[in-house]
Every structure is written in C-alpha cells, then in structure tokens.
Design a protein around this motif. Sequence first.
Motif, short mmCIF file in Angstrom:
data_model
loop_
_atom_site.label_atom_id
_atom_site.label_comp_id
_atom_site.label_asym_id
_atom_site.label_seq_id
_atom_site.Cartn_x
_atom_site.Cartn_y
_atom_site.Cartn_z
N ARG A 130 14.40 11.77 -12.84
CA ARG A 130 14.96 12.22 -11.56
C ARG A 130 14.45 11.38 -10.39
NH1 ARG A 130 13.36 17.27 -13.46
NH2 ARG A 130 11.65 17.27 -11.92
N THR A 131 13.24 10.88 -10.51
CA THR A 131 12.59 10.24 -9.37
C THR A 131 12.40 8.74 -9.54
OG1 THR A 131 10.38 10.67 -10.29
CG2 THR A 131 11.32 12.37 -8.86
N GLN A 132 13.11 8.15 -10.50
CA GLN A 132 12.90 6.72 -10.72
C GLN A 132 13.29 5.94 -9.47
OE1 GLN A 132 15.60 4.83 -13.59
NE2 GLN A 132 16.75 6.76 -13.66
N ILE A 170 9.01 13.58 -18.51
CA ILE A 170 10.12 12.64 -18.68
C ILE A 170 11.26 12.98 -17.72
CG2 ILE A 170 11.95 11.94 -20.28
CD1 ILE A 170 9.85 12.07 -22.52
N GLU A 171 11.59 14.24 -17.63
CA GLU A 171 12.66 14.64 -16.72
C GLU A 171 12.30 14.32 -15.27
OE1 GLU A 171 15.78 15.71 -17.32
OE2 GLU A 171 15.23 15.15 -19.38
N HIS A 172 11.06 14.54 -14.92
CA HIS A 172 10.61 14.19 -13.57
C HIS A 172 10.73 12.70 -13.32
CE1 HIS A 172 8.07 13.70 -10.03
NE2 HIS A 172 7.32 12.87 -10.72
N ALA A 209 14.81 3.45 -6.77
CA ALA A 209 16.24 3.15 -6.59
C ALA A 209 16.65 1.87 -7.30
CB ALA A 209 16.56 3.03 -5.09
N GLN A 210 15.79 0.85 -7.30
CA GLN A 210 16.17 -0.41 -7.93
C GLN A 210 16.34 -0.27 -9.43
OE1 GLN A 210 13.37 0.17 -6.36
NE2 GLN A 210 11.56 -0.76 -7.34
N LEU A 211 15.51 0.62 -10.04
CA LEU A 211 15.65 0.84 -11.48
C LEU A 211 16.90 1.63 -11.79
CD1 LEU A 211 11.97 1.63 -12.54
CD2 LEU A 211 13.21 -0.52 -12.68
N ALA A 212 17.21 2.63 -10.96
CA ALA A 212 18.40 3.43 -11.18
C ALA A 212 19.66 2.55 -11.05
CB ALA A 212 18.45 4.57 -10.16
N LYS A 213 19.65 1.62 -10.09
CA LYS A 213 20.80 0.74 -9.92
C LYS A 213 20.95 -0.18 -11.12
CE LYS A 213 21.45 -0.81 -5.83
NZ LYS A 213 21.35 -1.60 -4.55
N ALA A 214 19.82 -0.68 -11.66
CA ALA A 214 19.87 -1.57 -12.82
C ALA A 214 20.41 -0.85 -14.03
CB ALA A 214 18.48 -2.13 -13.11
N ALA A 215 20.08 0.44 -14.17
CA ALA A 215 20.57 1.22 -15.31
C ALA A 215 22.07 1.45 -15.24
CB ALA A 215 19.84 2.57 -15.35
N LEU A 252 0.81 -1.21 0.00
CA LEU A 252 0.00 0.00 0.00
C LEU A 252 0.85 1.26 0.00
CD1 LEU A 252 -2.96 -0.87 2.41
CD2 LEU A 252 -3.04 -0.57 -0.07
N GLU A 253 1.93 1.28 0.77
CA GLU A 253 2.76 2.49 0.81
C GLU A 253 3.38 2.76 -0.55
OE1 GLU A 253 2.40 4.36 3.42
OE2 GLU A 253 1.17 2.72 4.23
N HIS A 254 3.76 1.71 -1.26
CA HIS A 254 4.30 1.88 -2.62
C HIS A 254 3.21 2.35 -3.58
CE1 HIS A 254 7.61 -0.67 -1.03
NE2 HIS A 254 8.33 0.08 -1.82
N VAL A 255 1.99 1.88 -3.37
CA VAL A 255 0.87 2.34 -4.19
C VAL A 255 0.71 3.85 -4.04
CG1 VAL A 255 -1.65 2.27 -4.48
CG2 VAL A 255 -0.36 0.14 -4.18
N PHE A 256 0.75 4.34 -2.79
CA PHE A 256 0.60 5.77 -2.55
C PHE A 256 1.76 6.56 -3.16
CE2 PHE A 256 -1.32 4.09 1.63
CZ PHE A 256 -2.51 3.79 1.00
N GLN A 257 2.97 6.04 -3.00
CA GLN A 257 4.14 6.71 -3.57
C GLN A 257 4.06 6.76 -5.10
OE1 GLN A 257 7.49 4.54 -1.98
NE2 GLN A 257 6.90 4.97 0.14
N ARG A 258 3.61 5.66 -5.70
CA ARG A 258 3.47 5.64 -7.16
C ARG A 258 2.47 6.68 -7.62
NH1 ARG A 258 -0.31 2.80 -10.04
NH2 ARG A 258 -0.68 1.33 -8.32
N HIS A 259 1.35 6.77 -6.96
CA HIS A 259 0.35 7.76 -7.35
C HIS A 259 0.88 9.18 -7.22
CE1 HIS A 259 -2.57 4.47 -7.39
NE2 HIS A 259 -3.40 5.30 -7.98
N HIS A 260 1.63 9.44 -6.15
CA HIS A 260 2.18 10.78 -5.99
C HIS A 260 3.18 11.10 -7.10
CE1 HIS A 260 3.56 14.42 -4.04
NE2 HIS A 260 4.80 13.99 -4.19
N ARG A 261 4.01 10.14 -7.43
CA ARG A 261 5.02 10.35 -8.48
C ARG A 261 4.37 10.59 -9.84
NH1 ARG A 261 8.24 6.46 -11.58
NH2 ARG A 261 10.18 7.48 -12.27
N LEU A 262 3.37 9.80 -10.16
CA LEU A 262 2.68 9.98 -11.44
C LEU A 262 1.92 11.30 -11.48
CD1 LEU A 262 1.30 6.35 -11.96
CD2 LEU A 262 3.40 7.34 -12.91
N ALA A 263 1.28 11.65 -10.36
CA ALA A 263 0.55 12.91 -10.31
C ALA A 263 1.49 14.10 -10.47
CB ALA A 263 -0.21 13.02 -8.98
N GLU A 264 2.65 14.00 -9.86
CA GLU A 264 3.61 15.10 -9.96
C GLU A 264 4.09 15.28 -11.39
OE1 GLU A 264 5.61 18.39 -8.84
OE2 GLU A 264 4.13 17.26 -7.68
#
Length: 396
Positions: A386-388, A381-383, A390-396, A265-277
């Motif tokens: 910047r906010t991807q 895209i820039e947002h 951590a696991q995705l940033a490490k994989a990149a 649930l906490e990740h769900v909330f974080q995802r919604h905030h990131r997409l909304a931003e």
Amino acid sequence: MPGVRGLFIPGPTNVPDAVRRAVDVPMEDQRAPDLPAFTLPLFEDVKKVFKSRTGQAFLFPSSGTGGWEAALTNTLSPGDKVLAARFGQFSHLWIDMCIRLGFEVDVVDAPWGEGVPVDIFAARLKADRHHKIKAVLVPHNETATGVTSDIAGVRKALDEADHPALLFADGVSSIASIDFRMEDWRVDIAVSGSQKGFMMPAGLAILCVSQKALAQAQDAQSRRCYFDFADMARVNKDGYFPYTPPTHMLRGLRASLDLLFAEGLEHVFQRHHRLAEAVRQAVSAWGLKLCAAAPHWQSDTVSAIYLPDGFDSNAFVRHAYKAYGLSLGVGLSKVAGRVFRIGHLGDLNELMVLTALSGVELTLRDQGVPFTAGSGVAAAIEHFHRTQPAQLAKAA
C-alpha cells in the motif's frame, strides 16, 4: 549455522558494505599535512545530520555513554541541579551518571511506555524562579521501551517559563534515523553514537554542541580531561585531534554520511517510519501489544513488544538466537522477561524487515505463544504494498 545471521537488535546495527570497506583500510598518519582536507569537511557534514548550522561537532573515541559524560562535565559544576525524567533503562542510566558525577537531579518518574511528561517539566520550570535548574535532560528516543519524546515541546516549556537552562538530548538511537532539528528546537547538546543510525561499528561518540553550551563550558567546574571540549576544539579547528584519533572510524563516518546524503535525510526518515509501521502492523496482527502506550509515543527505530502473561521474553530471545541465528533485543530492568525488542534502524529495507518478522513468527510458534502463523508477515506485506514509493508503483 550456515547462512547469514539476522541482526535486529536496536544497535549495533548492520554495517553497509561501503562503510565496512571504508573502515578496513591501513592505518594512516594522524598528523599528516593533508589530513585537514578530509577532517574539516567531515566536521561540517556531521552538523548537517543534526540539522545544526551554528553548533560545533565533536567526535570522541567512545560509546554514547562517553558522549553523555562529555555533555555533563563540560557544562555543569558539582552541585548543579538538572531536571530529568525516568521512563526507561537509558533515561535511568543518564540520571545515575548525573548523581555519580555530583549533580543534584530533580527526577520525574513517568510510566515505562510513555515519554518525557512535558506538562510536569513545564510546571517545574515555571516554579524555578531563581533558575537553579541548569540543564534539562531529554532522551529523544528511549531504546528500552521503544518510545520517542517531544523535544520541541520541552523547548516550548523552557521558552514559556523564560528559563535559561541548557537543553540536552540523547539521540543515540534516533539521530540519522528519526527527524532531529537541533537548530529549530534550540538543543544545546545532542549526543549520538556510531553504531545505530550512522550504520558504523561501535566506538565513536558523535556530539553537536551549541554556542551557548560552549560559552557555559568556560565556567563549568567539573573535572574533565579526555572529554574536554576546549582541548578538542583547540586542535579540531586545524583539522587534528588532541590524541590519536581512530582514523579508520573517521573514514567509515565519511562513507556513512555519503550514504545518508545520497538517499536524502528526509527520505531516510520516511523509510524508517515506513519500516517501523510494518513492524507495528505485524505486532497488531499477532494480537500482541507494544510497550509504547499510545501511537504518538511509538518509536520509528525500535519496537518493544510484550509477550502474553506466562511467557518469558528472555527465553524467547535465547531460542530465536540458538534456533535461527536471529538476534532480538531483550527486555531491560522493569520490563525484563516481559518484552522483546525488534530494532528497525540503519541499513534496512523491506526484505530485511520481513526476515525479522518471519523469525519472530517461527519463535512464537516454537514457544507456544498463541497467534495465527503468517499473520504478521502478511500484514507487513500488505502495508509495504500500500505504501510503496511512487516510483516503484509506476514501474510496476
């Protein structure tokens, strides 16, 4: 039109494949002896989304509006006084329902673009020394304007006034998408619906009710039948329903809950905030303005966006649909013809948001709205970069 249409209204939202498969099943025996093994854990898991430990979940075959009616008629008597704010179409409709059901409504009108005026509520609660106010109504998220209100602040106002009124929250477009803390905020009844954050087809009102509200329901004199908590609770305790339930929708709800819990649930909330931003960054880059009057009002599930003077948002939304198969929300009531809405909730990711923003840019261009093509998509895209996570940033 070939290809997939873009559904970006603030509900109904996109239904994940797992939920669609769960719903698309043969009809089953609603009185089967093994049904409680499925329904009893379902009731308990619904409570987890509301963050309630001591409340009771109710599932009514209805829209969220039916959930509103259930909340009011089960706990109030004709002539009872309620405190409510009007700052958008759905807060207005809740007030209208109260009036039509015979309750007295103390209406606080607030600007469309702001949320519940906690300071005014606090003053009225303190002034109500004889406790004539029996319930306080708070839309957690006003879908018409893209505004989220401070329920914790209203609870604090009730506590500071030492006021016993019930606290009702409309979480139709927030619960399962925006953090909602029923137990911590001591919300007495929270109402949601299947077609938004729960990522299901429309048709199920999902409520959680406190023990305080259930106790008050025993003395409430409003007429009710289909939505009677007592009838539902009496049969729900054994895992059944007092009338034929939509078992396919219950199967869909099980799949929805499994998806929410798998993500966390906490990740769900974080995802919604990131997409909304990302949407908010795009709006700023276009040179447009949100209906939400300040950042602390901004909703993480829907953005209502003003077009410049001289442009008709109804025509804008029609063109997006006819030309590109893109469904956007229209402006309602006071903001009709002035705003269009992007719903960004439910089963949603970065690519889907960029699709919506690209479609809006095509429509802005076609309608002659002045902006720099690509600016909003680039800002999003820039947002996202910047906010991807951590696991995705490490994989990149």
